[in-house]
Enzyme design. Sequence first.
Site, PDB file in Angstrom:
ATOM      1  N   HIS A   1      42.629  37.512  34.718  1.00  0.00           N
ATOM      2  CA  HIS A   1      43.032  36.120  34.815  1.00  0.00           C
ATOM      3  C   HIS A   1      43.753  35.613  33.573  1.00  0.00           C
ATOM      4  CE1 HIS A   1      39.485  35.715  37.790  1.00  0.00           C
ATOM      5  NE2 HIS A   1      40.609  35.869  38.455  1.00  0.00           N
TER       6      HIS A   1
ATOM      7  N   GLU B   1      33.459  36.213  32.697  1.00  0.00           N
ATOM      8  CA  GLU B   1      34.285  37.331  32.267  1.00  0.00           C
ATOM      9  C   GLU B   1      34.703  37.101  30.825  1.00  0.00           C
ATOM     10  OE1 GLU B   1      37.479  37.175  35.077  1.00  0.00           O
ATOM     11  OE2 GLU B   1      38.441  35.473  34.127  1.00  0.00           O
TER      12      GLU B   1
END
Length: 289
Positions: free
Chosen positions: A247, A209
């Site tokens: 995150h 990501e």
Amino acid sequence: MSILINRETKVLVQGITGKTGTFFTRDMIKYGTKIVAGVTPGKGGILHENVPVFDTVFKAVEETSAEASIVFVPASLAKSSIIEAIDAGIKLIVYPGENIPVHDMMIIKRKLKESSSYMIGPNTPGIITPEEAKIGFMPFFCYKKGKVGLTSQSGSLSYEIAYGLTKKGIGQSTVVGIGGDPVKGMEFVDVLGLFQEDPETEVIVLVGEIGGTDEERAAEFIRGHVTKPVVSFIAGRSAPTGKKMGHAGAIISEGRGTFESKIKALNEANVLVAEIPAQVPELVRRVLG
């Protein structure tokens, strides 16, 4: 084969008598994981979910030869619990929880480097060797035994991509969720090295990501050390500039960690990059022949 765990791995649960520890102990036992011990200070000597409970990890290891641990304790207690497991000689420690202070993880990281232990997490769904054992809380129906090693920062994406592979009849050797925190135990390069050494893992899938530089470092490692085909998907293509995404580790700084920089690095390492998660099985099938 598999990496890190199999049906013979002896697992202990730190915090087994708590609500979360109890729930996931039942789930892991149901899947086939060999839970041999639990640890809750002050409750040593009882059976919980038909598992013997000990006051310390040291005593649990001495009595049961446990070799892996999953830690269900609050973030404020995580550092001491993880270090206790390292000192007791546990080979693999999984911490699914969130909110460990970065400073605590830096201390744990240094301790890990001085030991022979591996740690997965924090902020991870854990690890599963399909049809053998799981240490964590991934949904069992997503997985099928096979020859694709999968590692991911995102838990939900790892489920989705594993399930996509499974529905196409493509099984997995082991699936490892490394977690999305900026400071963590195992990183992509660690898992890639183990998959490279595993004789029955034929293809590796890496799910990353935006933010951080894990994928760029993984690409460099692939160029120098990985001979097996690698397929990747990177989440965050459409992330608005300047937005915080997901995150804690998904932070872009001074142009590093962007979607474009990760794709460029992976392309230069001859990694096949999927545009959407659903394309991963197609690319895997292509390299499997």
